[in-house]
Scaffold this motif. Structure first.
Motif, PDB file in Angstrom:
ATOM      1  N   LYS A   2       0.918  -1.200  -0.024  1.00 16.22           N
ATOM      2  CA  LYS A   2       0.090  -0.012  -0.072  1.00 16.22           C
ATOM      3  C   LYS A   2       0.721   1.118   0.139  1.00 16.22           C
ATOM      4  CE  LYS A   2      -3.821   0.128   2.612  1.00 16.22           C
ATOM      5  NZ  LYS A   2      -4.761   0.310   3.700  1.00 16.22           N
ATOM      6  N   ILE A   3       0.905   1.938  -1.035  1.00 18.12           N
ATOM      7  CA  ILE A   3       1.474   3.034  -1.153  1.00 18.12           C
ATOM      8  C   ILE A   3       0.700   4.537  -0.782  1.00 18.12           C
ATOM      9  CG2 ILE A   3       3.260   4.533  -2.699  1.00 18.12           C
ATOM     10  CD1 ILE A   3       3.979   1.384  -2.452  1.00 18.12           C
ATOM     11  N   LEU A   4       1.444   5.618  -0.125  1.00 16.77           N
ATOM     12  CA  LEU A   4       0.425   6.642   0.146  1.00 16.77           C
ATOM     13  C   LEU A   4       1.307   7.449  -0.816  1.00 16.77           C
ATOM     14  CD1 LEU A   4      -1.266   8.777   1.735  1.00 16.77           C
ATOM     15  CD2 LEU A   4       0.855   8.812   3.473  1.00 16.77           C
ATOM     16  N   VAL A   5       0.681   8.253  -1.888  1.00 17.76           N
ATOM     17  CA  VAL A   5       1.115   9.299  -2.555  1.00 17.76           C
ATOM     18  C   VAL A   5       0.678  10.650  -2.370  1.00 17.76           C
ATOM     19  CG1 VAL A   5       1.257  10.109  -4.966  1.00 17.76           C
ATOM     20  CG2 VAL A   5       1.236   7.670  -4.478  1.00 17.76           C
ATOM     21  N   THR A   6       1.410  11.356  -1.699  1.00 21.94           N
ATOM     22  CA  THR A   6       1.361  12.732  -1.367  1.00 21.94           C
ATOM     23  C   THR A   6       1.039  13.769  -2.731  1.00 21.94           C
ATOM     24  OG1 THR A   6       3.209  13.756  -1.045  1.00 21.94           O
ATOM     25  CG2 THR A   6       2.350  12.602   0.859  1.00 21.94           C
ATOM     26  N   LEU A  20       1.547   3.060 -10.767  1.00 18.69           N
ATOM     27  CA  LEU A  20       1.531   2.207  -9.436  1.00 18.69           C
ATOM     28  C   LEU A  20       0.395   1.150  -9.738  1.00 18.69           C
ATOM     29  CD1 LEU A  20       2.331   4.911  -6.825  1.00 18.69           C
ATOM     30  CD2 LEU A  20       3.770   2.953  -7.536  1.00 18.69           C
ATOM     31  N   LEU A  21      -0.854   1.685  -9.884  1.00 18.40           N
ATOM     32  CA  LEU A  21      -1.953   0.954 -10.134  1.00 18.40           C
ATOM     33  C   LEU A  21      -1.959  -0.153 -11.286  1.00 18.40           C
ATOM     34  CD1 LEU A  21      -4.618   3.769  -9.684  1.00 18.40           C
ATOM     35  CD2 LEU A  21      -4.100   1.788  -8.011  1.00 18.40           C
ATOM     36  N   ASN A  22      -1.248   0.303 -12.325  1.00 21.99           N
ATOM     37  CA  ASN A  22      -1.030  -0.727 -13.431  1.00 21.99           C
ATOM     38  C   ASN A  22      -0.136  -1.736 -12.963  1.00 21.99           C
ATOM     39  OD1 ASN A  22      -2.689   0.359 -15.241  1.00 21.99           O
ATOM     40  ND2 ASN A  22      -1.149   1.629 -16.125  1.00 21.99           N
ATOM     41  N   GLU A  23       0.930  -1.529 -12.020  1.00 22.76           N
ATOM     42  CA  GLU A  23       1.931  -2.624 -11.486  1.00 22.76           C
ATOM     43  C   GLU A  23       1.282  -3.390 -10.253  1.00 22.76           C
ATOM     44  OE1 GLU A  23       4.853  -1.985 -14.305  1.00 22.76           O
ATOM     45  OE2 GLU A  23       5.153  -3.139 -12.475  1.00 22.76           O
ATOM     46  N   VAL A  52      -8.914   4.547  -6.280  1.00 19.66           N
ATOM     47  CA  VAL A  52      -7.882   4.838  -5.294  1.00 19.66           C
ATOM     48  C   VAL A  52      -8.701   5.497  -3.949  1.00 19.66           C
ATOM     49  CG1 VAL A  52      -5.803   5.287  -6.692  1.00 19.66           C
ATOM     50  CG2 VAL A  52      -7.314   7.109  -6.184  1.00 19.66           C
ATOM     51  N   LYS A  53      -8.141   5.383  -2.802  1.00 21.32           N
ATOM     52  CA  LYS A  53      -8.717   6.082  -1.850  1.00 21.32           C
ATOM     53  C   LYS A  53      -8.215   7.417  -1.822  1.00 21.32           C
ATOM     54  CE  LYS A  53     -10.133   4.530   3.073  1.00 21.32           C
ATOM     55  NZ  LYS A  53      -9.785   3.573   4.242  1.00 21.32           N
ATOM     56  N   VAL A 243       8.072   3.942 -10.084  1.00 20.41           N
ATOM     57  CA  VAL A 243       7.734   2.427  -9.848  1.00 20.41           C
ATOM     58  C   VAL A 243       9.248   1.627  -9.674  1.00 20.41           C
ATOM     59  CG1 VAL A 243       7.025   0.412 -10.769  1.00 20.41           C
ATOM     60  CG2 VAL A 243       5.426   2.670 -11.194  1.00 20.41           C
ATOM     61  N   LEU A 244      10.237   2.137 -10.606  1.00 19.26           N
ATOM     62  CA  LEU A 244      11.642   1.566 -10.420  1.00 19.26           C
ATOM     63  C   LEU A 244      12.167   1.775  -9.234  1.00 19.26           C
ATOM     64  CD1 LEU A 244      12.767   2.268 -14.150  1.00 19.26           C
ATOM     65  CD2 LEU A 244      11.984   0.006 -13.371  1.00 19.26           C
ATOM     66  N   ALA A 245      11.913   2.949  -8.682  1.00 18.01           N
ATOM     67  CA  ALA A 245      12.501   3.410  -7.300  1.00 18.01           C
ATOM     68  C   ALA A 245      11.793   2.536  -6.164  1.00 18.01           C
ATOM     69  CB  ALA A 245      12.331   4.760  -6.917  1.00 18.01           C
TER      70      ALA A 245
END
Ligand code: WQD
Length: 330
Positions: A2-6, A20-23, A52-53, A243-245
């Protein structure tokens, strides 16, 4: 994970959320919508068929941010949120220092409290100031010429000191060069309200006759045609770099340039834009803009070797996609 994207409703943030969703990542966006629009969420859903939430919180509100971390089991954070207009930062430095630093410190305090130790930070090539030579490498001296750039450098220093104090943190700093272009669907892109600060959004507004003429700031630099040279990178190449990071197995504190390694002049970009889109862009040469540097382009060798970063879009794609987005959303 679960990734939080600010700042996930913003230009680069929204493109990164799509990747991110596609991955297959689960994504939560926190954004105060001060510089973005909530309809981006629908567009992300249209592109990925995933939801996404969303939390419309200001990172400067610690109580709200703490409640988000308490509610959600965050595994990693990608931190885009921040004010980013160079000229505005010169006029309102306190607003930039308060917003960009206070929000980041709140975020890092919550990460420590809830044991979230992985962060990818959106930095900028602006931290290099006027480079001593080209291409620019990650170990070049750092200096900034405006409060916006200084907040980016200060946050890099905060992250560096945090890592020294607690090396269980996994920190990646990504230094963006000049992101332009838009998602191929025409649903996501950059279309700032009012008069744009940056070159490509301005070119597009002149091409669509929303603005009468482009002012090219100086043609007396020591460059191929006298106009400024920059490393323009497609926003979709930039977003995939995040995504790579996240996938990078190397631990600790890491810094990468995200650019193409190619320099392009302002005039070359204008001509490419006209050719690719079969439009005319009226322009006039005016004096240099304060704080501008002549040339800036990256070595992206380290990102290629350690992240597998490999930009796949060219300047024609960037020009076509930038124009397509605005035409599709007029
Ligand atoms: C590019 C070139 C201008 C507008 C800034 C920030 C950087 C990042 C990207 C946020 C320069 C010329 C521009 C115009 C022009 N932002 N120009 N007429 O200054 O390289 O970088 O934006 O992260 O941090 O510093 O980008 O697009 O403003 O300018 O001639 O109307 O285009 O002189 O040579 P810049 P830019």
């Amino acid at each position: 994970m679960k990734i939080l994207v600010t700042g996930g409703c913003g230009f680069i943030g929204s493109h990164t959320v799509v990747d991110l969703l596609n991955e297959g990542y689960e994504v939560i966006i926190v954004d105060n919508l001060v510089n973005s629009k909530i309809d981006v969420l629908d567009k992300i859903k249209k592109i990925t068929n995933k939801s996404v939430k969303f939390y419309q919180y200001d990172l400067c509100d610690y109580t709200k941010l703490d409640s988000l971390f308490k509610e959600e089991e965050i595994d990693a954070v990608i931190h885009f949120a921040g004010l980013k207009a160079v000229s505005e930062s010169v006029e309102k430095p306190l607003m930039y220092y308060e917003n960009n630093l206070y929000s980041t410190i709140n975020l890092l305090k919550c990460m420590m409290k809830y044991n979230v130790k992985k962060i990818v930070f959106s930095s900028s090539a602006t931290v290099y100031g006027s480079p001593k030579s080209l291409p620019i490498y990650e170990d070049f001296p750092l200096s900034t010429t405006n409060p916006y750039g200084t907040t980016k450098l200060m946050i890099e220093n905060i992250l560096t000191d945090l890592y020294k104090a607690d090396n269980s943190f996994d920190i990646t700093i990504l230094r963006y060069f000049n992101p332009i272009g838009a998602h191929k669907s025409g649903l996501l892109g950059e279309d700032p309200n009012g008069i744009p600060n940056n070159l490509m959004p301005y070119i597009v507004k002149v091409a669509t006759h929303e603005l009468p003429i482009l002012s090219i700031f100086g043609d007396d630099y020591d460059t191929v045609d006298g106009t400024g040279v920059r490393d323009f990178i497609h926003v979709c190449d930039l977003s995939y770099g995040h995504v790579l990071a996240l996938k990078n197995k190397k631990e600790g504190l890491k810094i990468y340039n995200l650019g193409t390694g190619q320099g392009t002049s302002v005039l070359e970009l204008v001509k490419m834009f006209e050719k690719v889109n079969n439009v005319e862009v009226n322009y006039k040469i005016v004096g240099r803009r304060d704080g501008d540097i002549a040339s800036c382009y990256a070595s992206n060798k380290k990102a290629q070797e350690e992240l597998g970063f490999k930009p796949k879009y060219n300047l024609e794609d960037m020009c076509r996609d930038s124009y397509n987005f605005v035409k599709s959303n007029r």
